[in-house]
Design a protein around this motif. Structure first.
Motif, mmCIF file in Angstrom:
data_model
loop_
_atom_site.group_PDB
_atom_site.id
_atom_site.type_symbol
_atom_site.label_atom_id
_atom_site.label_comp_id
_atom_site.label_asym_id
_atom_site.label_seq_id
_atom_site.Cartn_x
_atom_site.Cartn_y
_atom_site.Cartn_z
ATOM 1 N N PRO A 96 -2.723 5.488 -15.791
ATOM 2 C CA PRO A 96 -3.458 6.279 -16.506
ATOM 3 C C PRO A 96 -4.228 5.188 -17.393
ATOM 4 O O PRO A 96 -3.953 4.316 -17.616
ATOM 5 C CB PRO A 96 -2.922 7.097 -17.343
ATOM 6 N N GLY A 97 -5.742 5.478 -17.693
ATOM 7 C CA GLY A 97 -6.477 4.531 -18.279
ATOM 8 C C GLY A 97 -7.723 4.236 -17.725
ATOM 9 O O GLY A 97 -8.325 3.444 -17.993
ATOM 10 N N TRP A 98 -7.679 4.456 -16.143
ATOM 11 C CA TRP A 98 -8.964 4.420 -15.337
ATOM 12 C C TRP A 98 -10.096 4.892 -16.143
ATOM 13 O O TRP A 98 -10.225 6.030 -16.951
ATOM 14 C CB TRP A 98 -9.047 5.083 -13.948
ATOM 15 N N ARG A 99 -11.215 4.392 -15.882
ATOM 16 C CA ARG A 99 -12.658 4.732 -16.612
ATOM 17 C C ARG A 99 -13.676 4.992 -15.421
ATOM 18 O O ARG A 99 -13.840 4.518 -14.383
ATOM 19 C CB ARG A 99 -13.133 3.704 -17.321
ATOM 20 N N ALA A 100 -14.566 6.134 -15.653
ATOM 21 C CA ALA A 100 -15.400 6.630 -14.617
ATOM 22 C C ALA A 100 -16.384 5.549 -14.512
ATOM 23 O O ALA A 100 -16.939 4.971 -15.340
ATOM 24 C CB ALA A 100 -16.073 8.046 -15.257
ATOM 25 N N GLY A 101 -16.693 5.323 -13.137
ATOM 26 C CA GLY A 101 -17.421 4.249 -12.761
ATOM 27 C C GLY A 101 -16.745 3.226 -11.927
ATOM 28 O O GLY A 101 -17.355 2.268 -11.273
ATOM 29 N N GLN A 102 -15.477 2.939 -12.241
ATOM 30 C CA GLN A 102 -14.629 2.124 -11.607
ATOM 31 C C GLN A 102 -14.236 2.393 -10.125
ATOM 32 O O GLN A 102 -14.342 3.671 -9.748
ATOM 33 C CB GLN A 102 -13.251 1.776 -12.474
ATOM 34 N N PHE A 103 -13.724 1.421 -9.240
ATOM 35 C CA PHE A 103 -13.604 1.775 -7.964
ATOM 36 C C PHE A 103 -12.282 1.451 -7.242
ATOM 37 O O PHE A 103 -11.545 0.614 -8.220
ATOM 38 C CB PHE A 103 -14.696 1.025 -6.859
ATOM 39 N N VAL A 104 -11.838 1.724 -6.230
ATOM 40 C CA VAL A 104 -10.608 1.414 -5.884
ATOM 41 C C VAL A 104 -10.918 0.640 -4.249
ATOM 42 O O VAL A 104 -11.933 1.001 -3.680
ATOM 43 C CB VAL A 104 -9.421 2.300 -5.607
ATOM 44 N N MET A 105 -10.197 -0.178 -3.816
ATOM 45 C CA MET A 105 -10.384 -0.597 -2.280
ATOM 46 C C MET A 105 -8.785 0.066 -1.700
ATOM 47 O O MET A 105 -7.995 -0.048 -2.184
ATOM 48 C CB MET A 105 -9.991 -2.154 -2.489
ATOM 49 N N ILE A 106 -9.332 0.556 -0.452
ATOM 50 C CA ILE A 106 -8.568 1.526 0.325
ATOM 51 C C ILE A 106 -8.450 0.810 1.634
ATOM 52 O O ILE A 106 -9.457 0.586 2.259
ATOM 53 C CB ILE A 106 -8.823 2.816 0.298
ATOM 54 N N ARG A 107 -6.950 0.744 2.164
ATOM 55 C CA ARG A 107 -7.020 0.121 3.531
ATOM 56 C C ARG A 107 -5.723 1.014 4.089
ATOM 57 O O ARG A 107 -4.591 0.716 3.616
ATOM 58 C CB ARG A 107 -6.709 -1.255 3.620
ATOM 59 N N PRO A 108 -5.959 1.871 5.157
ATOM 60 C CA PRO A 108 -4.682 2.461 5.593
ATOM 61 C C PRO A 108 -3.791 1.528 6.332
ATOM 62 O O PRO A 108 -4.272 0.524 6.832
ATOM 63 C CB PRO A 108 -5.349 3.346 6.667
ATOM 64 N N VAL A 109 -2.621 1.731 6.041
ATOM 65 C CA VAL A 109 -1.567 0.801 6.460
ATOM 66 C C VAL A 109 -1.457 0.827 8.229
ATOM 67 O O VAL A 109 -1.062 -0.245 8.697
ATOM 68 C CB VAL A 109 0.016 1.666 6.232
ATOM 69 N N SER A 110 -1.986 1.636 8.744
ATOM 70 C CA SER A 110 -2.060 1.799 10.165
ATOM 71 C C SER A 110 -3.256 0.928 10.821
ATOM 72 O O SER A 110 -3.297 1.024 11.941
ATOM 73 C CB SER A 110 -2.124 3.382 10.723
ATOM 74 N N TRP A 111 -4.185 0.835 9.914
ATOM 75 C CA TRP A 111 -5.328 -0.084 10.486
ATOM 76 C C TRP A 111 -5.133 -1.071 11.169
ATOM 77 O O TRP A 111 -4.264 -2.054 10.993
ATOM 78 C CB TRP A 111 -6.457 -0.509 9.341
ATOM 79 N N PRO A 112 -5.626 -1.520 12.334
ATOM 80 C CA PRO A 112 -5.618 -2.796 13.326
ATOM 81 C C PRO A 112 -5.852 -4.043 12.387
ATOM 82 O O PRO A 112 -6.700 -4.194 11.483
ATOM 83 C CB PRO A 112 -6.462 -2.745 14.449
ATOM 84 N N LEU A 113 -5.499 -5.055 12.863
ATOM 85 C CA LEU A 113 -5.338 -6.342 11.956
ATOM 86 C C LEU A 113 -6.856 -6.783 12.095
ATOM 87 O O LEU A 113 -7.302 -7.612 11.037
ATOM 88 C CB LEU A 113 -4.635 -7.481 12.869
ATOM 89 N N ASP A 114 -7.712 -6.481 13.066
ATOM 90 C CA ASP A 114 -9.180 -7.050 13.023
ATOM 91 C C ASP A 114 -9.986 -6.178 12.088
ATOM 92 O O ASP A 114 -11.031 -6.514 11.512
ATOM 93 C CB ASP A 114 -9.666 -6.819 14.415
ATOM 94 N N LEU A 115 -9.535 -5.148 11.434
ATOM 95 C CA LEU A 115 -10.049 -4.384 10.170
ATOM 96 C C LEU A 115 -9.386 -5.032 9.020
ATOM 97 O O LEU A 115 -8.354 -4.414 8.393
ATOM 98 C CB LEU A 115 -9.904 -3.026 10.429
ATOM 99 N N VAL A 116 -9.759 -6.330 8.859
ATOM 100 C CA VAL A 116 -8.744 -7.107 7.813
ATOM 101 C C VAL A 116 -8.774 -6.488 6.230
ATOM 102 O O VAL A 116 -8.293 -6.091 5.551
ATOM 103 C CB VAL A 116 -9.337 -8.625 7.614
ATOM 104 N N TRP A 117 -10.321 -6.192 5.908
ATOM 105 C CA TRP A 117 -10.407 -5.775 4.549
ATOM 106 C C TRP A 117 -10.292 -4.272 4.270
ATOM 107 O O TRP A 117 -10.608 -3.595 5.323
ATOM 108 C CB TRP A 117 -11.838 -6.147 4.057
ATOM 109 N N GLY A 118 -10.063 -3.876 3.061
ATOM 110 C CA GLY A 118 -10.258 -2.481 2.664
ATOM 111 C C GLY A 118 -11.610 -1.920 2.744
ATOM 112 O O GLY A 118 -12.569 -2.820 3.112
ATOM 113 N N ARG A 119 -11.776 -0.872 2.082
ATOM 114 C CA ARG A 119 -13.151 -0.302 1.861
ATOM 115 C C ARG A 119 -13.199 -0.090 0.493
ATOM 116 O O ARG A 119 -12.242 0.511 -0.157
ATOM 117 C CB ARG A 119 -13.483 0.702 2.768
#
Ligand code: FES
Length: 253
Positions: free
Chosen positions: A29-52
């Motif tokens: 808790p303590g996130w602030r509006a305007g911040q972001f997260v990086m998301i990467r599904p566990v099932s993504w293939p290795l060539d999709l290296v980065w999250g979004r």
């Protein structure tokens, strides 16, 4: 884990708008509006290296909600997630919008730029000081921003054809002038042409404005130089580590 995934409609042919709710037990808790997260599904293939990267719409102690548009391989895969699928999440990351308790605040949202403002309203101590101007495609009518109108003044402009854009630009200019004159804070998130209009108006009227940039990101941690913008002196700055929310005076758009 995915709790819920909901298609809201098409913003343009093939571009679905989607709301995704994740269970996130380690959430601090303590996130602030305007911040972001990086998301990467566990099932993504290795060539999709980065999250979004995704702006946080809203969150509580154990879950968070994001909004995204299906625009490429990564977001297509995200849209295929099912309830219970596992996802890696990094965050909250980045800078955030100020929340002055005693000044009027104008929130200018363009399209998907509505995302941080739901959380902004819900975590502001004096929502009666807030006004939301929202220019959007009809698909976003299915996004629950309408519940915000119980708490804040909402000016809702549907953008259905290119001829709507000059009217939106004129209205944004008027609003920035009005808030500059009453020493308000202007906060904004949306596509670059929308932000550039606000940045120009903020310079013209000397307004105090904070803009959240939606630059593409890969690593989200300052390692890939994929998210560069220009600072107030025209030098390169990385949106993921020095943004995404910047004072207008700290940018060159
Ligand atoms: Fe990699 Fe910003 S996203 S440096």
């Amino acid at each position: 884990k995915v709790i819920d995934i909901k298609a809201l409609g098409l913003s343009s042919p093939g571009e679905e708008i989607v709301e995704l709710k994740l269970e996130y037990p380690d959430w601090k808790p303590g996130w602030r509006a305007g911040q972001f997260v990086m998301i990467r599904p566990v099932s993504w293939p290795l060539d999709l290296v980065w999250g979004r990267p995704f702006s946080i719409c809203n969150a509580d102690d154990s879950s968070l909600t994001i909004l995204f548009q299906v625009v490429g391989r990564g977001t297509e895969r995200l849209f295929e997630l099912k309830e219970g699928d596992k996802v890696n999440v990094w965050g909250p990351l980045g800078t955030f919008f100020s929340k002055p308790a005693d000044r009027p605040v104008l929130m200018l949202a363009g399209g998907m730029g509505i995302a941080p403002f739901c959380g902004y309203v819900d975590t502001h101590s004096q929502p009666e000081n807030l006004k939301l101007f929202f220019a959007h495609r009809p698909a976003l009518e299915n996004y629950p921003y309408k519940s915000l109108s119980d708490k804040v003044e909402v000016e809702d402009i549907r953008e259905t054809k290119p001829e709507d854009i000059p009217a939106i630009i004129t209205r944004v200019d008027e609003l920035v002038k009005e808030y500059a004159e009453k020493d308000g804070l202007i906060t904004a998130c949306g596509p670059m042409p929308f932000l550039r209009t606000i940045w120009n108006a903020a310079n013209k009227y000397g307004a105090d404005a904070e803009l959240s940039l939606e630059n593409r990101m890969a690593c989200g941690i300052g390692a890939c130089l994929g998210c560069v913008a220009k600072d107030g002196d025209g030098h390169h700055t990385q949106v993921c580590t020095t943004g995404p929310v910047f004072k207008a005076t700290d940018l060159s758009l």
